[in-house]
Design a protein around this motif. Structure first.
Motif, PDB file in Angstrom:
ATOM      1  N   GLY A  35      52.984 -25.800  57.653  1.00 39.55           N
ATOM      2  CA  GLY A  35      54.207 -25.126  58.082  1.00 39.55           C
ATOM      3  C   GLY A  35      54.487 -25.345  59.557  1.00 39.55           C
ATOM      4  O   GLY A  35      55.634 -25.555  59.957  1.00 39.55           O
ATOM      5  N   TYR A  36      53.440 -25.328  60.364  1.00 36.33           N
ATOM      6  CA  TYR A  36      53.615 -25.580  61.794  1.00 36.33           C
ATOM      7  C   TYR A  36      54.174 -26.984  62.014  1.00 36.33           C
ATOM      8  O   TYR A  36      55.115 -27.172  62.783  1.00 36.33           O
ATOM      9  CB  TYR A  36      52.280 -25.419  62.536  1.00 36.33           C
ATOM     10  CG  TYR A  36      52.373 -25.878  63.963  1.00 36.33           C
ATOM     11  CD1 TYR A  36      52.945 -25.070  64.929  1.00 36.33           C
ATOM     12  CD2 TYR A  36      51.914 -27.136  64.336  1.00 36.33           C
ATOM     13  CE1 TYR A  36      53.065 -25.497  66.239  1.00 36.33           C
ATOM     14  CE2 TYR A  36      52.031 -27.568  65.642  1.00 36.33           C
ATOM     15  CZ  TYR A  36      52.597 -26.752  66.594  1.00 36.33           C
ATOM     16  OH  TYR A  36      52.728 -27.190  67.882  1.00 36.33           O
ATOM     17  N   CYS A  37      53.601 -27.977  61.358  1.00 35.74           N
ATOM     18  CA  CYS A  37      54.039 -29.370  61.546  1.00 35.74           C
ATOM     19  C   CYS A  37      55.495 -29.572  61.140  1.00 35.74           C
ATOM     20  O   CYS A  37      56.221 -30.330  61.783  1.00 35.74           O
ATOM     21  CB  CYS A  37      53.161 -30.307  60.730  1.00 35.74           C
ATOM     22  SG  CYS A  37      51.474 -30.411  61.340  1.00 35.74           S
ATOM     23  N   TYR A  38      55.923 -28.909  60.081  1.00 38.53           N
ATOM     24  CA  TYR A  38      57.274 -29.124  59.566  1.00 38.53           C
ATOM     25  C   TYR A  38      58.310 -28.157  60.124  1.00 38.53           C
ATOM     26  O   TYR A  38      59.510 -28.401  59.994  1.00 38.53           O
ATOM     27  CB  TYR A  38      57.268 -29.068  58.036  1.00 38.53           C
ATOM     28  CG  TYR A  38      56.841 -30.383  57.440  1.00 38.53           C
ATOM     29  CD1 TYR A  38      57.784 -31.367  57.158  1.00 38.53           C
ATOM     30  CD2 TYR A  38      55.511 -30.660  57.200  1.00 38.53           C
ATOM     31  CE1 TYR A  38      57.397 -32.593  56.648  1.00 38.53           C
ATOM     32  CE2 TYR A  38      55.111 -31.878  56.688  1.00 38.53           C
ATOM     33  CZ  TYR A  38      56.066 -32.841  56.414  1.00 38.53           C
ATOM     34  OH  TYR A  38      55.677 -34.064  55.917  1.00 38.53           O
ATOM     35  N   SER A  39      57.857 -27.051  60.746  1.00 34.44           N
ATOM     36  CA  SER A  39      58.837 -26.048  61.147  1.00 34.44           C
ATOM     37  C   SER A  39      58.721 -25.537  62.575  1.00 34.44           C
ATOM     38  O   SER A  39      59.700 -25.010  63.101  1.00 34.44           O
ATOM     39  CB  SER A  39      58.758 -24.840  60.208  1.00 34.44           C
ATOM     40  OG  SER A  39      59.042 -25.251  58.895  1.00 34.44           O
ATOM     41  N   GLU A  40      57.586 -25.663  63.203  1.00 36.82           N
ATOM     42  CA  GLU A  40      57.408 -25.018  64.499  1.00 36.82           C
ATOM     43  C   GLU A  40      57.208 -25.976  65.659  1.00 36.82           C
ATOM     44  O   GLU A  40      57.554 -25.637  66.788  1.00 36.82           O
ATOM     45  CB  GLU A  40      56.230 -24.055  64.437  1.00 36.82           C
ATOM     46  CG  GLU A  40      56.446 -22.916  63.457  1.00 36.82           C
ATOM     47  CD  GLU A  40      55.200 -22.059  63.307  1.00 36.82           C
ATOM     48  OE1 GLU A  40      54.493 -21.844  64.317  1.00 36.82           O
ATOM     49  OE2 GLU A  40      54.929 -21.616  62.188  1.00 36.82           O
ATOM     50  N   CYS A  41      56.655 -27.136  65.423  1.00 36.81           N
ATOM     51  CA  CYS A  41      56.399 -28.042  66.549  1.00 36.81           C
ATOM     52  C   CYS A  41      57.710 -28.686  67.010  1.00 36.81           C
ATOM     53  O   CYS A  41      58.719 -28.653  66.304  1.00 36.81           O
ATOM     54  CB  CYS A  41      55.363 -29.097  66.182  1.00 36.81           C
ATOM     55  SG  CYS A  41      55.892 -30.281  64.963  1.00 36.81           S
ATOM     56  N   GLU A  42      57.680 -29.258  68.193  1.00 36.03           N
ATOM     57  CA  GLU A  42      58.880 -29.876  68.755  1.00 36.03           C
ATOM     58  C   GLU A  42      59.398 -30.985  67.840  1.00 36.03           C
ATOM     59  O   GLU A  42      58.648 -31.843  67.392  1.00 36.03           O
ATOM     60  CB  GLU A  42      58.568 -30.454  70.136  1.00 36.03           C
ATOM     61  CG  GLU A  42      59.789 -30.957  70.855  1.00 36.03           C
ATOM     62  CD  GLU A  42      59.461 -31.432  72.253  1.00 36.03           C
ATOM     63  OE1 GLU A  42      60.160 -32.343  72.726  1.00 36.03           O
ATOM     64  OE2 GLU A  42      58.521 -30.903  72.872  1.00 36.03           O
ATOM     65  N   GLY A  43      60.688 -30.944  67.529  1.00 30.68           N
ATOM     66  CA  GLY A  43      61.301 -31.953  66.667  1.00 30.68           C
ATOM     67  C   GLY A  43      61.021 -31.759  65.184  1.00 30.68           C
ATOM     68  O   GLY A  43      61.262 -32.666  64.381  1.00 30.68           O
ATOM     69  N   ALA A  44      60.540 -30.599  64.803  1.00 32.87           N
ATOM     70  CA  ALA A  44      60.208 -30.331  63.393  1.00 32.87           C
ATOM     71  C   ALA A  44      61.451 -30.488  62.516  1.00 32.87           C
ATOM     72  O   ALA A  44      62.536 -30.034  62.884  1.00 32.87           O
ATOM     73  CB  ALA A  44      59.639 -28.926  63.253  1.00 32.87           C
ATOM     74  N   PRO A  45      61.299 -31.120  61.346  1.00 32.33           N
ATOM     75  CA  PRO A  45      62.464 -31.403  60.503  1.00 32.33           C
ATOM     76  C   PRO A  45      63.022 -30.202  59.742  1.00 32.33           C
ATOM     77  O   PRO A  45      64.164 -30.240  59.300  1.00 32.33           O
ATOM     78  CB  PRO A  45      61.938 -32.453  59.524  1.00 32.33           C
ATOM     79  CG  PRO A  45      60.474 -32.208  59.450  1.00 32.33           C
ATOM     80  CD  PRO A  45      60.077 -31.719  60.815  1.00 32.33           C
ATOM     81  N   VAL A  46      62.241 -29.129  59.602  1.00 34.70           N
ATOM     82  CA  VAL A  46      62.695 -27.973  58.820  1.00 34.70           C
ATOM     83  C   VAL A  46      62.453 -26.693  59.625  1.00 34.70           C
ATOM     84  O   VAL A  46      61.580 -25.900  59.295  1.00 34.70           O
ATOM     85  CB  VAL A  46      61.956 -27.892  57.457  1.00 34.70           C
ATOM     86  CG1 VAL A  46      62.575 -26.819  56.572  1.00 34.70           C
ATOM     87  CG2 VAL A  46      61.939 -29.225  56.742  1.00 34.70           C
ATOM     88  N   PRO A  47      63.213 -26.486  60.686  1.00 34.91           N
ATOM     89  CA  PRO A  47      63.002 -25.268  61.476  1.00 34.91           C
ATOM     90  C   PRO A  47      63.333 -24.027  60.658  1.00 34.91           C
ATOM     91  O   PRO A  47      64.131 -24.073  59.723  1.00 34.91           O
ATOM     92  CB  PRO A  47      63.962 -25.431  62.649  1.00 34.91           C
ATOM     93  CG  PRO A  47      64.966 -26.425  62.210  1.00 34.91           C
ATOM     94  CD  PRO A  47      64.310 -27.290  61.179  1.00 34.91           C
ATOM     95  N   TYR A  48      62.664 -22.959  61.007  1.00 36.70           N
ATOM     96  CA  TYR A  48      62.945 -21.692  60.329  1.00 36.70           C
ATOM     97  C   TYR A  48      64.364 -21.253  60.655  1.00 36.70           C
ATOM     98  O   TYR A  48      64.840 -21.437  61.771  1.00 36.70           O
ATOM     99  CB  TYR A  48      61.949 -20.614  60.752  1.00 36.70           C
ATOM    100  CG  TYR A  48      60.542 -20.896  60.286  1.00 36.70           C
ATOM    101  CD1 TYR A  48      60.248 -20.981  58.937  1.00 36.70           C
ATOM    102  CD2 TYR A  48      59.512 -21.070  61.192  1.00 36.70           C
ATOM    103  CE1 TYR A  48      58.967 -21.237  58.497  1.00 36.70           C
ATOM    104  CE2 TYR A  48      58.221 -21.323  60.768  1.00 36.70           C
ATOM    105  CZ  TYR A  48      57.948 -21.406  59.425  1.00 36.70           C
ATOM    106  OH  TYR A  48      56.680 -21.666  58.994  1.00 36.70           O
TER     107      TYR A  48
END
Length: 106
Positions: A35-48
């Motif tokens: 979840g962090y990799c896809y939503s929280e890190c810079e440039g994540a493709p699926v932000p919350y």
């Protein structure tokens, strides 16, 4: 379905881990690190997003994961091939690297 009608003692992360181990070439794993990799890190493709249901989030995440696998498949295959021990699938390689990257955020 699990999120809208939860079963007692069954958590989504635990269920996804069990199913992923049974079919590592088919079923992706989802946990806090992924979840962090896809939503929280810079440039994540699926932000919350406020107001988005968990189910809609999971669909968006799954689409992003499928795109990562499809567009970068030769790299995931190469990474999977160099792993020692039992044969890994590209999806499993993505999960291991995503888990490790997410685990290093702290």
């Amino acid at each position: 379905m699990l999120e809208s009608t939860p079963a007692k003692y069954v958590r989504l992360t635990t269920l996804s881990k069990v199913l992923h181990r049974k079919r590592p070439e088919l079923l992706p794993l989802f946990d806090d690190n992924i979840g962090y990799c896809y939503s929280e890190c810079e440039g994540a493709p699926v932000p919350y997003e406020d107001g988005r249901s968990r189910a809609d989030y999971r669909y968006s995440w799954l689409n992003a994961l499928q795109e990562d696998l499809a567009t970068q498949l030769p790299y995931w295959e190469e990474i999977a091939a160099i792993a020692p021990g039992p044969k890994l699938t590209p999806l499993r390689a993505l999960d291991i690297i995503g888990w490790e990257l997410g685990n290093r955020r702290n």
